[in-house]
Design a protein around this motif. Structure first.
Motif, PDB file in Angstrom:
ATOM      1  N   ALA A 187       5.112   5.396  17.575  1.00 43.79           N
ATOM      2  CA  ALA A 187       5.380   4.215  18.009  1.00 43.79           C
ATOM      3  C   ALA A 187       3.956   3.440  18.003  1.00 43.79           C
ATOM      4  N   LEU A 188       3.055   4.017  18.370  1.00 43.07           N
ATOM      5  CA  LEU A 188       1.648   3.367  18.476  1.00 43.07           C
ATOM      6  C   LEU A 188       1.251   3.241  17.214  1.00 43.07           C
ATOM      7  N   GLU A 189       1.337   4.331  16.271  1.00 43.11           N
ATOM      8  CA  GLU A 189       0.853   4.126  14.724  1.00 43.11           C
ATOM      9  C   GLU A 189       1.385   2.908  14.109  1.00 43.11           C
ATOM     10  N   LEU A 190       2.723   2.632  14.400  1.00 38.46           N
ATOM     11  CA  LEU A 190       3.227   1.475  13.871  1.00 38.46           C
ATOM     12  C   LEU A 190       2.679   0.147  14.238  1.00 38.46           C
ATOM     13  N   PHE A 191       2.288   0.448  15.665  1.00 34.54           N
ATOM     14  CA  PHE A 191       1.637  -1.148  16.403  1.00 34.54           C
ATOM     15  C   PHE A 191       0.364  -1.294  15.563  1.00 34.54           C
ATOM     16  N   VAL A 192      -0.338  -0.228  15.445  1.00 32.56           N
ATOM     17  CA  VAL A 192      -1.587  -0.313  14.796  1.00 32.56           C
ATOM     18  C   VAL A 192      -1.600  -0.786  13.478  1.00 32.56           C
ATOM     19  N   THR A 193      -0.660  -0.324  12.660  1.00 28.52           N
ATOM     20  CA  THR A 193      -0.247  -0.817  11.115  1.00 28.52           C
ATOM     21  C   THR A 193      -0.065  -2.324  11.251  1.00 28.52           C
ATOM     22  N   MET A 194       0.687  -3.008  11.854  1.00 25.59           N
ATOM     23  CA  MET A 194       1.059  -4.226  12.110  1.00 25.59           C
ATOM     24  C   MET A 194       0.036  -4.885  12.397  1.00 25.59           C
ATOM     25  N   ARG A 195      -0.721  -4.527  13.272  1.00 26.64           N
ATOM     26  CA  ARG A 195      -1.863  -5.126  13.507  1.00 26.64           C
ATOM     27  C   ARG A 195      -2.804  -5.598  12.555  1.00 26.64           C
ATOM     28  N   LYS A 196      -2.971  -4.407  11.590  1.00 22.88           N
ATOM     29  CA  LYS A 196      -4.055  -4.298  10.400  1.00 22.88           C
ATOM     30  C   LYS A 196      -3.540  -5.010   9.539  1.00 22.88           C
ATOM     31  N   ARG A 214       9.723  -1.460  -2.286  1.00 22.08           N
ATOM     32  CA  ARG A 214      10.397  -2.376  -3.047  1.00 22.08           C
ATOM     33  C   ARG A 214       9.524  -3.916  -3.282  1.00 22.08           C
ATOM     34  N   GLY A 215       8.466  -3.767  -2.669  1.00 19.21           N
ATOM     35  CA  GLY A 215       7.381  -4.826  -2.541  1.00 19.21           C
ATOM     36  C   GLY A 215       8.038  -6.068  -1.517  1.00 19.21           C
ATOM     37  N   LEU A 216       8.713  -5.256  -0.404  1.00 17.32           N
ATOM     38  CA  LEU A 216       9.192  -6.296   0.780  1.00 17.32           C
ATOM     39  C   LEU A 216       8.115  -5.994   1.868  1.00 17.32           C
ATOM     40  N   GLN A 217       7.827  -7.120   2.416  1.00 14.85           N
ATOM     41  CA  GLN A 217       6.610  -6.822   3.598  1.00 14.85           C
ATOM     42  C   GLN A 217       7.325  -7.027   4.586  1.00 14.85           C
ATOM     43  N   PRO A 218       7.572  -5.973   5.712  1.00 13.31           N
ATOM     44  CA  PRO A 218       8.160  -5.920   6.791  1.00 13.31           C
ATOM     45  C   PRO A 218       7.751  -7.111   8.072  1.00 13.31           C
ATOM     46  N   ASN A 219       8.342  -7.525   8.646  1.00 16.57           N
ATOM     47  CA  ASN A 219       8.031  -8.816   9.608  1.00 16.57           C
ATOM     48  C   ASN A 219       7.960  -8.244  11.108  1.00 16.57           C
ATOM     49  N   VAL A 220       7.682  -8.996  11.846  1.00 17.53           N
ATOM     50  CA  VAL A 220       7.527  -8.380  13.353  1.00 17.53           C
ATOM     51  C   VAL A 220       8.791  -7.950  13.823  1.00 17.53           C
ATOM     52  N   PHE A 221      10.007  -8.464  13.326  1.00 15.43           N
ATOM     53  CA  PHE A 221      11.275  -7.777  13.610  1.00 15.43           C
ATOM     54  C   PHE A 221      11.558  -6.544  13.133  1.00 15.43           C
ATOM     55  N   ASP A 247      13.156   8.867  12.566  1.00 19.66           N
ATOM     56  CA  ASP A 247      12.702   9.361  11.205  1.00 19.66           C
ATOM     57  C   ASP A 247      13.372   8.667  10.068  1.00 19.66           C
ATOM     58  N   LEU A 248      14.517   8.283  10.292  1.00 18.07           N
ATOM     59  CA  LEU A 248      15.157   7.366   9.312  1.00 18.07           C
ATOM     60  C   LEU A 248      14.630   6.154   9.412  1.00 18.07           C
ATOM     61  N   SER A 249      14.274   5.448  10.620  1.00 15.58           N
ATOM     62  CA  SER A 249      13.505   4.227  10.492  1.00 15.58           C
ATOM     63  C   SER A 249      12.342   4.165   9.894  1.00 15.58           C
ATOM     64  N   LEU A 250      11.514   5.023   9.906  1.00 19.24           N
ATOM     65  CA  LEU A 250      10.299   5.269   9.358  1.00 19.24           C
ATOM     66  C   LEU A 250      10.413   5.280   7.552  1.00 19.24           C
ATOM     67  N   GLU A 251      11.431   6.142   7.249  1.00 22.12           N
ATOM     68  CA  GLU A 251      12.051   6.486   5.893  1.00 22.12           C
ATOM     69  C   GLU A 251      12.281   5.079   5.357  1.00 22.12           C
ATOM     70  N   TYR A 252      13.099   4.284   5.813  1.00 19.65           N
ATOM     71  CA  TYR A 252      13.547   3.163   5.159  1.00 19.65           C
ATOM     72  C   TYR A 252      12.496   1.927   5.351  1.00 19.65           C
ATOM     73  N   LEU A 253      11.651   2.129   6.259  1.00 21.36           N
ATOM     74  CA  LEU A 253      10.501   1.190   6.327  1.00 21.36           C
ATOM     75  C   LEU A 253       9.549   1.279   5.247  1.00 21.36           C
ATOM     76  N   GLU A 254       9.414   2.542   4.720  1.00 20.54           N
ATOM     77  CA  GLU A 254       8.597   3.156   3.722  1.00 20.54           C
ATOM     78  C   GLU A 254       9.415   2.526   2.375  1.00 20.54           C
ATOM     79  N   SER A 255      10.568   2.824   2.273  1.00 19.14           N
ATOM     80  CA  SER A 255      11.354   2.440   1.142  1.00 19.14           C
ATOM     81  C   SER A 255      11.290   0.967   0.977  1.00 19.14           C
ATOM     82  N   MET A 256      11.279   0.188   2.119  1.00 17.86           N
ATOM     83  CA  MET A 256      11.306  -1.353   1.945  1.00 17.86           C
ATOM     84  C   MET A 256       9.888  -1.933   1.301  1.00 17.86           C
ATOM     85  N   GLN A 257       8.858  -1.200   1.732  1.00 14.79           N
ATOM     86  CA  GLN A 257       7.544  -1.642   1.352  1.00 14.79           C
ATOM     87  C   GLN A 257       7.410  -1.222  -0.223  1.00 14.79           C
TER      88      GLN A 257
END
Length: 696
Positions: free
Chosen positions: A356-365, A331-338, A319-329
């Motif tokens: 996990a699957l939803e994140l995978f689909v998102t990164m592919r999009k 701020r205009g920062l594009q998450p990378n594969v790592f 849950d914290l991972s997804l929260e900070y992933l959203e915070s990162m975006q």
């Protein structure tokens, strides 16, 4: 016209002095063709080392290797000395043109002329730097040893600092940190000039070899050489602490970094410190470091966020991972594969395969190409959730993306099959690794043994265990034997289970409580109650603490063999060894009593279980179906032991049981028991006669 042009050029330059010719060549260095025409049109007296140097420099700048070779050949034919400077010029050009192979050929030519490079030390250093820069590490080290024979370094022939730092850095970048440190200590022994870059490379080498204490020792030793640490050396020291999970030392360095003149903590240093906290499981401290960046006016970047999310992944904080992933975006920062791979790993650790699957689909999009780590985490997430088909679909899709499936991926896929009991598929993947020349590791073997065990294929499980003995780079461990013993338990071959337990002692492998649980289970399935108790006692003698399930399995073994008194003794023993008697323990003890017709004692345990566990659950509203089924089952079983079932009270008990009103049924049954007890003692009380017909 060509002949006329040559004649004109000769007439033009015939009176030029050597210095004038060289100056002209230097002026025209950008055009090797023009330089060549001028050189051949000038008088022979201009064809000296200096003249050739200017010409070859023009060839080098133009990348004309063949012309360079011809120029060198002409010099040798004319007995013109090829200077150190000329060779150095060629090496510099080859470095810029990324031609390490040609640098290697030229070094060999020079070595034929001067076996120890005594006349061409500067050029040799340049050539070695070219090789190091382009990761020709072994060759670079070989020529460095020719230039500086090991144990023959002297103060007259000290290693060049630039070459030494370049070679050490190259070693670090190619997993040869031990060579890097060996170079450093050789240079230190002969009091060679050690600069900031050499120390930074040595500290980095310590980090790669997980020698954090040595890294800090070298870091603080810089002051004795009057070398002031810079941002790079601080970052190297902090990274060394990261590799060894020494978060406190990393934070100490980060703090001291801000107190050195003209050095400010960098985003790299903060990111490394966050990684140190994350690798040590200190995710709260990682957040604290992250938030302190704002106070110092340092904006986190993609690497910083990725390090923080990786810290969450370590603990499965999806849950914290997804929260900070959203915070990162935001701020205009594009998450990378790592970044995405770490977030998916966090979901996998928490058993959240859907997100996990939803994140995978998102990164592919977003067009982010997943890597092997992404797939490994996602396959593991699906496997843990029992979605083995989806796990294999992902595994196969890696082939279509051109991703190389390594040992880790195969291990994860085999584990997914193992979780679902798909031993045939696990076996197929296991053999597929041969076709790809992948060396199986211990984890792969252990997963296959477990898969065979769950599929009730104990002969194959034992076969795989046996193969491990001859497999290169693989060693049987406690998990290997525990999985094999568990397979034996499912097959009911208790003698083999105990034999494997004895084999562990021969191979000096210490069994754990899981191993003993599996062996006791093997005995329980075969009703070998005495052996089960012996194993229980043996586990304690080996310093292991038996679990509730250990006792429950031994109690079940006694119950199946009709040894209800021994079963009850083990049950009573559990609180004495500080073990909480859970539902399973009560179930097995009651079952043992019921099987032997000891229904009064069984019902007494029901009442005790109700006091210790069931009543507590009722008060909290946490009764589950298993509890209701347990009590319903055994009250019904006990009813069979009571004659006169047509009596009204017993009929009501059975009716309440069928309606899952188990607590009311139990209360009524206990009330009837109390009346029967009073009747036996002659105290009939206000009996309506309804219970007098209940005869044991």
């Amino acid at each position: 016209a060509a002949v006329s042009n040559k004649v004109n050029l000769r007439e033009k330059y015939m009176n030029f002095t050597t210095d004038e010719v060289i100056a002209l060549l230097k002026q025209k260095v950008g055009s090797w063709q023009e330089c060549m025409q001028i050189f051949h049109a000038t008088p022979e007296r201009s064809h000296s080392s200096r003249g050739y140097h200017a010409l070859i420099k023009a060839f080098a700048k133009g990348g004309e290797w063949d012309k360079i070779q011809k120029g060198l050949k002409d010099m040798r034919a004319r007995s013109v000395r090829i200077t150190d400077e000329i060779y150095g010029c060629i090496f510099n050009s080859l470095g810029q043109l990324r031609q390490p192979q040609k640098a290697l050929l030229l070094l060999e030519e020079i070595r034929h002329e001067s076996p120890t490079f005594s006349s061409y030390r500067s050029a040799a250093n340049s050539g070695i730097r070219v090789l190091a820069k382009h990761n020709y590490i072994s060759e670079a080290l070989e020529y460095f040893r020719v230039l500086h024979p090991i144990n023959q370094l002297s103060r007259r022939k000290l290693p060049d600092p630039f070459t030494l730092s370049a070679l050490m850095t190259a070693c670090n970048n190619n997993n040869r940190a031990h060579d890097s440190l060996a170079l450093f200590y050789e240079a230190k022994r002969v009091s060679a000039k050690l600069d900031l870059f050499i120390f930074s490379a040595a500290i980095s080498a310590c980090g790669k070899s997980e020698s954090w204490e040595l890294a800090l020792e070298l870091f603080y030793d810089m002051t004795s050489y009057s070398i002031k640490p810079d941002t790079i050396s601080f970052n190297s020291a902090i990274t060394a602490c990261v590799k060894s999970k020494k978060w406190e030392q990393a934070l100490m360095l980060l703090d001291s970094m801000g107190r050195v003149d003209n050095i400010h903590p960098s985003v790299v240093a903060f990111s490394s410190a966050i990684s140190a906290c994350g690798s040590a499981g200190m995710w709260e401290k990682a957040i604290e470091v992250f938030e302190s960046m704002g106070a110092k006016g340092i904006a986190p970047n993609v690497v910083t966020f990725s390090a923080l999310i990786a810290a969450f992944a370590q603990e499965g904080l999806w849950d914290l991972s997804l929260e900070y992933l959203e915070s990162m975006q935001s701020r205009g920062l594009q998450p990378n594969v790592f970044t995405y791979s770490s977030a998916i790993r966090a979901c996998e650790r928490a058993g959240e395969w859907g997100p996990a699957l939803e994140l995978f689909v998102t990164m592919r999009k977003l067009g982010i190409r997943p890597n092997v780590i992404t797939y490994s985490s996602l396959i593991a997430a699906c496997g843990k959730a029992g979605h083995w088909r989806r796990a294999l679909e992902l595994f196969l899709s890696m082939y279509h993306l051109g991703l190389e499936r390594d040992v880790v991926v195969y291990s994860t896929a085999i584990t997914a099959c193992e979780k679902a009991g798909q031993w045939q598929l696990a076996y197929s993947l296991f053999h597929e690794m041969d076709a790809l020349s992948l060396q199986r590791d211990t984890i792969v073997y252990n997963s296959l043994i477990s898969a065979c065990g769950k599929g009730k294929q104990w002969p194959k499980a034992l076969e795989v265990l046996e193969k491990m003995s001859d497999a290169p780079g693989v060693s049987r461990n406690v998990i290997s034997f525990s999985s094999a013993i568990s397979a034996c338990a499912r097959g009911g071959i208790w003698r083999k289970a105990i034999s494997l337990l004895n084999q562990m002692e021969v191979e000096n492998i210490s069994p754990n409580i899981i191993t003993f649980n599996a062996a006791i289970s093997a005995c329980e399935r075969s009703m070998m109650w005495e052996q089960a108790i012996q194993l229980l006692r043996m586990s304690s003698r080996k310093g292991l603490k038996p679990e509730a399930i250990t006792y429950s399995t031994a109690i079940s073994a006694c119950g199946k063999a009709g040894e209800w008194d021994v079963a009850l003794s083990l049950f009573d023993e559990m609180p004495l060894v500080s073990l909480f008697r859970d539902t399973i323990a009560y179930t097995t003890a009651i079952d043992a009593l019921a099987k032997s017709g000891q229904w009064v004692k069984a019902l007494g345990l029901y009442q005790e279980m109700g006091n210790e566990e069931s009543n507590r659950k009722i008060q909290k509203g946490t009764v589950n179906d298993d509890d209701e089924e347990l009590v319903s089952r055994y009250i019904s079983d006990l009813g069979i032991e009571i004659k006169g079932l047509q009596t009204e009270p017993v009929q009501r008990v059975v009716a309440m049981t069928k309606q899952q009103e188990w607590q009311a049924a139990l209360d009524l049954m206990l009330l009837e028991m109390e009346v029967v007890t009073r009747f036996r003692k002659g105290d009939t009380g206000d009996s309506s006669g309804s219970v007098t017909s209940v005869i044991l």
